[in-house]
Design a protein around this motif. Structure first.
Motif, PDB file in Angstrom:
ATOM      1  N   LEU B 147      60.204   4.412 -46.967  1.00  0.00           N
ATOM      2  CA  LEU B 147      59.420   3.724 -45.935  1.00  0.00           C
ATOM      3  C   LEU B 147      59.012   2.386 -46.533  1.00  0.00           C
ATOM      4  O   LEU B 147      58.355   2.343 -47.580  1.00  0.00           O
ATOM      5  CB  LEU B 147      58.173   4.535 -45.563  1.00  0.00           C
ATOM      6  N   VAL B 148      59.427   1.302 -45.898  1.00  0.00           N
ATOM      7  CA  VAL B 148      59.129  -0.026 -46.441  1.00  0.00           C
ATOM      8  C   VAL B 148      58.094  -0.717 -45.565  1.00  0.00           C
ATOM      9  O   VAL B 148      58.281  -0.845 -44.344  1.00  0.00           O
ATOM     10  CB  VAL B 148      60.404  -0.899 -46.541  1.00  0.00           C
ATOM     11  N   LEU B 149      57.005  -1.119 -46.190  1.00  0.00           N
ATOM     12  CA  LEU B 149      56.002  -1.913 -45.476  1.00  0.00           C
ATOM     13  C   LEU B 149      56.210  -3.366 -45.871  1.00  0.00           C
ATOM     14  O   LEU B 149      56.061  -3.725 -47.039  1.00  0.00           O
ATOM     15  CB  LEU B 149      54.594  -1.461 -45.853  1.00  0.00           C
ATOM     16  N   VAL B 150      56.588  -4.186 -44.917  1.00  0.00           N
ATOM     17  CA  VAL B 150      56.786  -5.613 -45.203  1.00  0.00           C
ATOM     18  C   VAL B 150      55.544  -6.353 -44.733  1.00  0.00           C
ATOM     19  O   VAL B 150      55.142  -6.221 -43.569  1.00  0.00           O
ATOM     20  CB  VAL B 150      58.058  -6.149 -44.513  1.00  0.00           C
ATOM     21  N   LEU B 151      54.940  -7.090 -45.629  1.00  0.00           N
ATOM     22  CA  LEU B 151      53.691  -7.801 -45.318  1.00  0.00           C
ATOM     23  C   LEU B 151      53.992  -9.286 -45.239  1.00  0.00           C
ATOM     24  O   LEU B 151      54.198  -9.946 -46.253  1.00  0.00           O
ATOM     25  CB  LEU B 151      52.644  -7.523 -46.396  1.00  0.00           C
ATOM     26  N   ILE B 152      54.016  -9.801 -44.039  1.00  0.00           N
ATOM     27  CA  ILE B 152      54.438 -11.192 -43.851  1.00  0.00           C
ATOM     28  C   ILE B 152      53.271 -12.030 -43.360  1.00  0.00           C
ATOM     29  O   ILE B 152      52.544 -11.642 -42.442  1.00  0.00           O
ATOM     30  CB  ILE B 152      55.602 -11.256 -42.839  1.00  0.00           C
ATOM     31  N   SER B 153      53.109 -13.180 -43.986  1.00  0.00           N
ATOM     32  CA  SER B 153      52.125 -14.133 -43.462  1.00  0.00           C
ATOM     33  C   SER B 153      52.685 -15.542 -43.629  1.00  0.00           C
ATOM     34  O   SER B 153      53.715 -15.737 -44.275  1.00  0.00           O
ATOM     35  CB  SER B 153      50.781 -13.962 -44.183  1.00  0.00           C
ATOM     36  N   GLY B 154      52.017 -16.494 -43.014  1.00  0.00           N
ATOM     37  CA  GLY B 154      52.492 -17.869 -43.038  1.00  0.00           C
ATOM     38  C   GLY B 154      52.674 -18.371 -44.457  1.00  0.00           C
ATOM     39  O   GLY B 154      51.929 -17.979 -45.354  1.00  0.00           O
ATOM     40  N   GLY B 155      53.623 -19.243 -44.651  1.00  0.00           N
ATOM     41  CA  GLY B 155      53.918 -19.728 -45.985  1.00  0.00           C
ATOM     42  C   GLY B 155      55.039 -18.929 -46.625  1.00  0.00           C
ATOM     43  O   GLY B 155      55.634 -19.361 -47.614  1.00  0.00           O
ATOM     44  N   GLY B 156      55.321 -17.760 -46.071  1.00  0.00           N
ATOM     45  CA  GLY B 156      56.349 -16.890 -46.638  1.00  0.00           C
ATOM     46  C   GLY B 156      57.697 -17.579 -46.758  1.00  0.00           C
ATOM     47  O   GLY B 156      58.478 -17.298 -47.668  1.00  0.00           O
ATOM     48  N   SER B 157      57.931 -18.489 -45.877  1.00  0.00           N
ATOM     49  CA  SER B 157      59.225 -19.174 -45.862  1.00  0.00           C
ATOM     50  C   SER B 157      59.431 -19.989 -47.144  1.00  0.00           C
ATOM     51  O   SER B 157      60.483 -19.910 -47.769  1.00  0.00           O
ATOM     52  CB  SER B 157      59.278 -20.079 -44.645  1.00  0.00           C
ATOM     53  N   ALA B 158      58.420 -20.740 -47.524  1.00  0.00           N
ATOM     54  CA  ALA B 158      58.533 -21.566 -48.730  1.00  0.00           C
ATOM     55  C   ALA B 158      58.426 -20.711 -49.991  1.00  0.00           C
ATOM     56  O   ALA B 158      59.052 -21.006 -51.015  1.00  0.00           O
ATOM     57  CB  ALA B 158      57.446 -22.634 -48.733  1.00  0.00           C
ATOM     58  N   LEU B 159      57.638 -19.646 -49.929  1.00  0.00           N
ATOM     59  CA  LEU B 159      57.376 -18.834 -51.115  1.00  0.00           C
ATOM     60  C   LEU B 159      58.566 -17.965 -51.509  1.00  0.00           C
ATOM     61  O   LEU B 159      58.634 -17.478 -52.622  1.00  0.00           O
ATOM     62  CB  LEU B 159      56.152 -17.933 -50.863  1.00  0.00           C
TER      63      LEU B 159
END
Lengths: 462, 462
Positions: B147-159
């Motif tokens: 079970l994978v919990l993906v935690l995404i928030s803004g800035g993720g693209s650059a990081l």
């Protein structure tokens, strides 16, 4: 014109029923009320009165018996309506005069004593030029015993083209066309024109410097700056030749400007020509400028009308500017998202001003039409909202429409007819699209001109 | 962080008294409340719960006993705070994982089971690249019992930069910098990045295709489109290589784009490379994407706070876009002109979203600072109004300020200090000007990121 200002109400309501029909009706009727409230006679009635031989202009009192003659001069899209009211009030006391109005309305009023001539708008023409020459001749013939009533309304700048040496009318037409397409604001456009003119930027006041002058001004300019309205013929001008060059450079037009214009502006910058008259110029000591009405009057009337119709109405501003398509998109988001206290009823937004269109495509349209079409793109899929955008003069851009009213059905109607709103907007062809989907508002010339009015509404969700 | 989020309140209130002080206090405290309301734990508490061994994510129920392992992956400016909450809830059930956060907050939370690595933001760096490589390796190692919990928030693209062949990290950095300066929207920027990446635009979901995935997403993107937030690592991507080229051409960047980027996009357009995963891709059949919070949550909290403080509060939109300086000028006109029914009390406007800055000058600043400075220019001379603009992440552009609060005194303070607001704005140097006049708001990283918040207020005229 009073009743039924909007000529195609039936077409605009066709196919609508229930609350959606009511919303459209309410926006249309409120726009009508707003335009009626800024009719020059409505406005003049409050600020320009006669008691015996005393003329009262706001707080100013002028004894007509102090003068040998009353002269009426002016130019603008609503100037003939202003003239009619002034003549009704002063009658035979008016001895002579000349006003310049668009060709389309030149026969709307026949004055006993004031000559009415037509000119080109928004692009100046030869007839306007000839008329402006005559107007300046009359101005120069006035003296200390002349009371001059100058009637100024929007459009006066294009209608009264009197290029200063060595600028030719052809070159002035060319630069006007280029500026109209560049996305320049009306402030910037008039700034340039003032420095190419013998009548704008305070020069008319110079020609009238022996007389006593009362300028009655109907503002179509965002912010109501005297020096901008009709390029401020009777107002001191704070700008310089160098500022005009900056505007042309800002829009990439300096390089391609006609030679005669470059020569004048460069001579001006070099000090070879006098700058426009400044505030301390003696020419203004006998000039009294009065704004008789402006966009805020139209907004207030729309605000009252919508409030009376039961909307939670928000008056946002009467000084709206910006690129029409961006403004339309943003205001559509506002009416979709807006929330106000605990009120759950219908909501309306009122804005006035004047947006701009940076022409990139080859289509036909106007700023109100682009605004309403952009709003429609944003409103697609969201029932219960509508956006009306209209020029209070009844003329939006170089089209016969006054503006448009759109909603969530607008795009869909277009798609059924195999038209795609975005492509039309991209080509600055809002008129063609909106005509096919029956969203254009037609009024013809309204007799007034205080800028644009934008009304958005959302009806209470059941 | 909870109390005293804004570190320099005293500085911001210095010299203010009476209603002007109260107005500033009210805007500042309402902004604080709004930022607190969108803390990831506050938001997760409502949407992510555990009952025995049943995980409840909104309406979805997942039995933890069905899985051999719980893996946490993610990237973004607020992902460590999301991770902390998830670990508090699930504890030892979490077996392994890796999240990538900005270097500045990498030590803010030490997790027992999840590795936390730092990356560059807004410009990607080598560390982010190495971390993204490891993250993808972990993703590829998951199976049907994960079970994978993906935690995404803004800035993720650059990081999380993981350039796809033949794009190099250097070239990706270069194009990111160019796009940041071009005035491109975040949607457009991410559209380009997705087509240069092995993790964005749904590719992460591909790497996770054997596992069951729940993506918890904190939206910092106007409109909350899944495929745009952090470039949508677990969302189908509707765009194509050709669209990325169109964006680069729109901003005049195609010609100067690094070769490796041109090669990839051209190969992609030629059909030599697979397009990003589309909605019918089997990879998404076991993915559940949930938006846990967004800008509208912050706007609602500010709206409630200002309403409780007695303001006639108008929530205009949570989807504000546009060039920051134009938006600031326009909103200032709104707060100056706004009128609402018969109410005579204090009025406030609430807006959320994200504006853009087209960088032309060489100064230092951010979109919130430009917006607030432009508002100040419009507010000059009009007492009783103020404008606050703040990034809910506490970081405005490449500065240490979160935003700014301005009013009619802002320009004047600057003038006394021989600074001229307009010149600074022209040079995109809002930070320098606003710092000198003590209008910058400092919070440091706030632990959340839902875009920008703009609050304007006008106090009741006596």
């Amino acid at each position: 014109m009073r009743r039924g200002l909007i000529k195609n109400v039936d077409e605009l309501l066709e196919g609508y029923s229930g609350p959606e029909r009511k919303l459209r009706e309410d926006l249309l009727s409120s726009a009508e009320k707003a335009i009626r409230a800024v009719q020059p006679d409505e406005l003049l009635r409050k600020k320009f009165r006669l008691k015996g031989n005393t003329l009262m202009v706001g707080d100013l009192k002028v004894e007509l018996t102090d003068f040998d003659e009353v002269v009426v001069l002016g130019a603008g899209k609503a100037t003939h309506v202003m003239c009619r009211y002034v003549e009704q009030l002063l009658g035979h006391r008016i001895t002579r005069g000349l006003i310049i109005v668009p060709h389309s309305v030149v026969n709307d009023y026949i004055s006993p004593n004031v000559k009415i001539r037509g000119g080109g708008h928004p692009v100046p023409d030869k007839e306007g030029y000839e008329a402006a020459k005559e107007l300046v001749e009359i101005a120069q013939s006035t003296g200390p015993k002349s009371l001059v009533l100058v009637l100024i309304s929007g459009g006066g700048s294009a209608l009264m083209p009197l290029p200063a040496e060595p600028v030719t009318l052809e070159d002035k037409v060319e630069i006007t066309k280029a500026l109209l397409k560049s996305g320049a604001t009306i402030d910037e456009m008039n700034l340039v024109r003032k420095h190419l003119s013998m009548v704008k930027g305070g020069w008319l006041a110079r020609h009238l410097s022996k007389a006593r002058t009362i300028s009655l001004i109907l503002s179509d300019v965002v912010g109501d700056k005297l020096e901008v309205i009709a390029s401020g013929p009777t107002s001191p001008d704070p700008t310089k030749y160098a500022d005009a060059v900056l505007v042309l450079k800002k829009y990439g037009l300096w390089g391609s400007s006609p030679l005669s214009i470059k020569v004048r502006l460069e001579r001006g910058m070099g000090g070879e020509l006098p700058e426009t008259p400044k505030p301390d110029d003696v020419a203004f000591s006998k000039v009294h400028n009065v704004i008789i009405g402006s966009c805020s009057d139209a907004c207030n009337a729309a605000f009252s009308a919508l409030t009376r119709l039961g909307y939670n109405t928000i008056y946002l501003t009467h000084r709206l500017k910006g690129e029409a398509r961006y403004v339309g998109q943003t205001l559509a988001k506002f009416i979709l998202d807006v929330k106000l206290g605990r009120t759950m009823g219908s909501t309306a937004l009122v804005l006035g001003g004047e947006t701009t269109v940076t022409v990139k495509g080859k289509g036909v349209g106007g700023r109100n039409q682009e605004l309403a079409l952009s709003a429609a793109i944003e409103l697609e899929g969201s029932k219960g909202c509508a956006c009306l955008s209209i020029g209070t003069d009844g003329l939006d851009g170089p089209t016969d429409a006054a503006g448009a009213i759109t909603d969530c059905w607008t795009l869909n109607k277009g798609r059924n007819a195999e038209y795609e709103a975005r492509a039309f907007l991209e080509d600055n062809d809002s008129y063609t699209f909106l005509k096919r989907v029956s969203c254009l508002i037609f009024t013809g010339p309204t007799g007034t001109n205080v800028g644009d009015l934008v009304l958005l509404g959302r009806f209470k969700r059941p």
